[in-house]
Scaffold this active site. Structure first.
Site, short mmCIF file in Angstrom:
data_model
loop_
_atom_site.label_atom_id
_atom_site.label_comp_id
_atom_site.label_asym_id
_atom_site.label_seq_id
_atom_site.Cartn_x
_atom_site.Cartn_y
_atom_site.Cartn_z
N GLY A 18 -7.87 8.72 10.64
CA GLY A 18 -8.11 8.85 12.08
C GLY A 18 -9.22 9.82 12.43
N ASN A 61 -9.03 1.00 10.46
CA ASN A 61 -8.18 0.64 11.59
C ASN A 61 -8.68 1.30 12.86
OD1 ASN A 61 -6.03 -0.27 13.16
ND2 ASN A 61 -4.62 1.29 12.44
N THR A 62 -8.68 2.65 12.85
CA THR A 62 -9.03 3.38 14.08
C THR A 62 -10.39 2.95 14.65
OG1 THR A 62 -7.91 5.25 13.07
CG2 THR A 62 -9.16 5.71 15.06
N LYS A 69 0.87 -1.18 0.00
CA LYS A 69 0.00 0.00 0.00
C LYS A 69 0.91 1.22 0.00
CE LYS A 69 -2.91 2.69 3.05
NZ LYS A 69 -3.64 2.74 4.31
N ALA A 88 -9.58 5.04 5.07
CA ALA A 88 -9.46 6.19 5.97
C ALA A 88 -10.77 6.92 6.15
CB ALA A 88 -8.40 7.17 5.51
N GLY A 89 -11.04 7.23 7.39
CA GLY A 89 -12.17 8.08 7.73
C GLY A 89 -13.41 7.33 8.18
#
Ligand code: SF4
Lengths: 371, 256
Positions: free
Chosen positions: B158, B206-207, B97, B184-185
């Site tokens: 994040g 992830n977050t 990635k 993301a997001g």
């Protein structure tokens, strides 16, 4: 243009009346924002924010977890030499103190490195007293060449250098620079730095920027809290950090909030920075600079460190000695007294118990032959 | 129903990609993998320390997972390329990635440098999944450079703000003939479901899992949301009308 120009303007702010006039509503407004202005920062550092520490802490923790997760990066300082040509009134390494000075040989550096690396740490911060004669750039460079066999990231905390000198160290494998202004308030700075090249305020103030220009991956700045009004010092530190972050977006700017600690001499600081004040500073830093690293040293006692970890801290030192060669031989003069003397494995256990993950390695030196 | 996602030569039955970066302990990873059903996991090479036993992140990743090493920390194409090569040489496989970020304030990716890195690495036989800002021409260039999929952001890393870039994502999904993986997001399962309903090929997050009060419960919630969103997409959502459609049309009297 350097931060000095902004500083000249910022110093003219009517701090006294700003602190006095800030209201609870101002604090609430600042707390509701995503991106804080200079005025919001002043408000968060004002007495009016005192009753809002809990609300600030909740937000600071949310931001920290979102950006950094539960990771806590660990590192340890290694003192290479305690020769110093300056007289700073608050430090044991000052040239006026008479004690046997020492400087590690490359063989001793290797021994220290092996001992530290055996604890699992992969990030190291090397320190020297400030003496170009006794610990010149060439010496630091030679040490870095040894250290990069053991560590995946090496940072320096040494006397301010020129941009080409920083570049030279970067090419040798250094990727981070820590440099504290100590005191932003210029008159106090002159009082505390009695003798030596460190009296040159401007040279020190501009050094982190030279580091950014040279291409360091991370630059860590801070004020030694307690030397002048902490609200004003914290404000100027954060503004300095934002200046660097805006101008050098590819460099990771971090902040440290070190408090004054006992040392050889008997100087005691003007302004007492209580635990509450320290918390307010850390929280204001986090809310003002949501993505910046915040480093916590072993100057703070263990019990307090364990609480501060949840307020925005992202990096902490562990297994610390502030003496030259302190990881293997010991017996030197510590630069200052540390408070948290826990070993790396004790810190690791404590972090897990607190729901945080110790991160030993968070960078790889690229393009350098690792032996 | 068989509905595999094919990337490179790999056929995946799960469309949920997960991360490793923000957990309170690495020992949670195997359970998160199991509960999420994920088959692809991204790991930052900067965090990988083959010399460490317990703290080596890779040793916690179950063998059946496809590793997606990322170039986090890279500020230029050149650094990303070096990190990718180090990852492959280090035995982490040939997926990568690309993450090139030179803005520490918002952590937004640099599309130009990302395209450069993609060209080089795709030519070297990597399966390249670039993380990008959702810009159509950049996505097309990534496709032409040999990307195996593109990974546009839903909102900044994040931020847990969800699909703030929805309109742009929709354009990418329609125009770029490659799997679009929203990265993301995403903060909530409903947002993951929404991305999938729109036609995203997969989501990476992830977050949202790592910082949940109960990461395992959240992993399972995301598994179900991604699967529900995908089913809805395949079933074809009913058309959305701006105003109510009258059941007796006003012009019906005109006949044909
Ligand atoms: S603070 Fe630094 S420069 Fe000042 S006396 Fe101590 S070692 Fe020397």
């Amino acid at each position: 243009m350097s931060f000095y120009e902004s500083l000249t303007r910022l110093e003219q702010l009517p701090f006294e009346s700003i602190w006095k006039e800030a209201t609870a509503a101002d604090v609430q407004r600042a707390l509701a924002k995503d991106w804080l202005t200079e005025m919001d920062l002043l408000v968060l550092l004002s007495p009016a924010a005192g009753p809002y520490l809990e609300a600030m802490a909740q937000k600071a923790q949310r931001l920290t977890r979102a950006h950094f997760g539960h990771a806590m990066q660990l590192f340890t300082p290694m003192y290479l030499a305690d020769f110093c040509v300056n007289h700073c009134t608050y430090c044991s390494f000052s040239s006026i103190y008479d004690f046997p000075r020492s400087k590690l040989t490359l063989e001793e550096v290797r021994r220290e490195a092996a001992a530290i690396a055996a604890t699992g740490l992969r990030h190291i911060l090397i320190l020297t007293g400030e003496s170009r004669r006794d610990n010149p750039v060439a010496y630091v460079k030679a040490c870095v060449e040894v250290l990069r066999e053991y560590f995946s990231s090496v940072s320096i905390e040494i006397n301010p250098l020129s941009a080409p000198e920083y570049k030279e160290l970067l090419e040798a494998g250094v990727d981070g620079l820590t440099l504290y202004q100590e005191v932003y308030h210029q008159a106090t700075y002159r009082e505390l730095h009695v003798k030596g090249p460190k009296r040159n305020y401007r040279n020190r103030l501009d050094a982190p920027e030279r580091g950014c220009q040279a291409g360091f991956r991370s630059v860590n700045i801070g004020a030694l809290l307690g030397m002048y009004d902490w609200r004003q010092e914290a404000f100027l530190t954060a503004m300095d950090a934002r200046y660097l972050q805006d101008k050098y977006p590819d460099c990771e700017i971090s902040l440290s909030p070190p408090r004054f600690r006992p040392y050889l001499g008997d100087f005691s600081p003007e302004s007492d920075v209580t635990d509450r004040a320290l918390v307010q500073i850390i929280l204001a830093y986090r809310l003002f600079l949501p993505r910046s690293g915040i480093t916590l040293s072993t100057r703070e006692p263990a019990a307090l460190r364990d609480h501060l970890l949840h307020l925005g801290i992202t990096k902490m030192s562990a297994g610390v000695s502030t003496e030259v060669g302190g990881h293997t031989s010991g017996g030197g003069t510590p630069q200052f007294e540390i408070s948290d003397s826990r070993t790396v494995s004790e810190i690791t256990e404590m972090l897990y118990a607190q729901g945080l993950q110790p991160v030993f390695k968070d960078w790889d030196m690229l393009g350098l032959e690792r032996v | 129903m068989q509905d595999p996602l094919v990337i490179g030569n790999t056929s995946l039955s799960s469309r949920l990609f997960i991360g490793t970066g923000k957990y309170s302990r690495n020992t949670l990873i195997p359970e998160v993998v199991a509960r999420s059903g994920s088959q692809v996991i991204t790991v930052a090479l900067r965090r990988v320390d083959p010399g460490a036993d317990e703290e080596n992140i890779v040793s916690h990743i179950p063998d059946h997972m496809t590793l997606l090493p990322n170039t986090s920390g890279a500020r230029t194409a050149e650094e990303a390329v070096r990190i990718a090569r180090l990852a492959r040489a280090g035995g982490l496989g040939n997926w990568v990635k690309i993450e090139v970020i030179n803005d520490q304030k918002y952590l937004l990716p640099d599309n130009l440098e990302t395209i450069k890195a993609t060209e080089i690495l795709a030519a070297e036989g990597f399966v390249v999944l670039p993380y990008m800002s959702p810009d159509l021409s950049a996505a097309l260039r990534l496709r032409d450079a040999g990307a195996a999929a593109v990974m546009p952001l839903g909102s900044p890393i994040g931020s847990n703000r969800g699909l703030r870039t929805k309109e742009l994502l929709r354009i990418l999904i329609e125009e770029v003939k490659l799997p679009i993986i929203v990265d993301a997001g995403i903060g909530r399962p409903s947002e993951a479901a929404e991305a999938m309903e729109m036609g995203a090929a997969a989501v990476l997050l992830n977050t949202a899992i790592a910082t949940a009060r109960d990461p395992l419960g959240m992993a399972e919630a995301f598994r179900e949301a991604v699967s529900a969103g995908r089913k809805a997409y395949l079933a074809g959502l009913g058309p959305v009308e701006e105003a109510a459609v009258a059941s007796s049309p006003l012009t019906g009297f005109l006949g044909n």
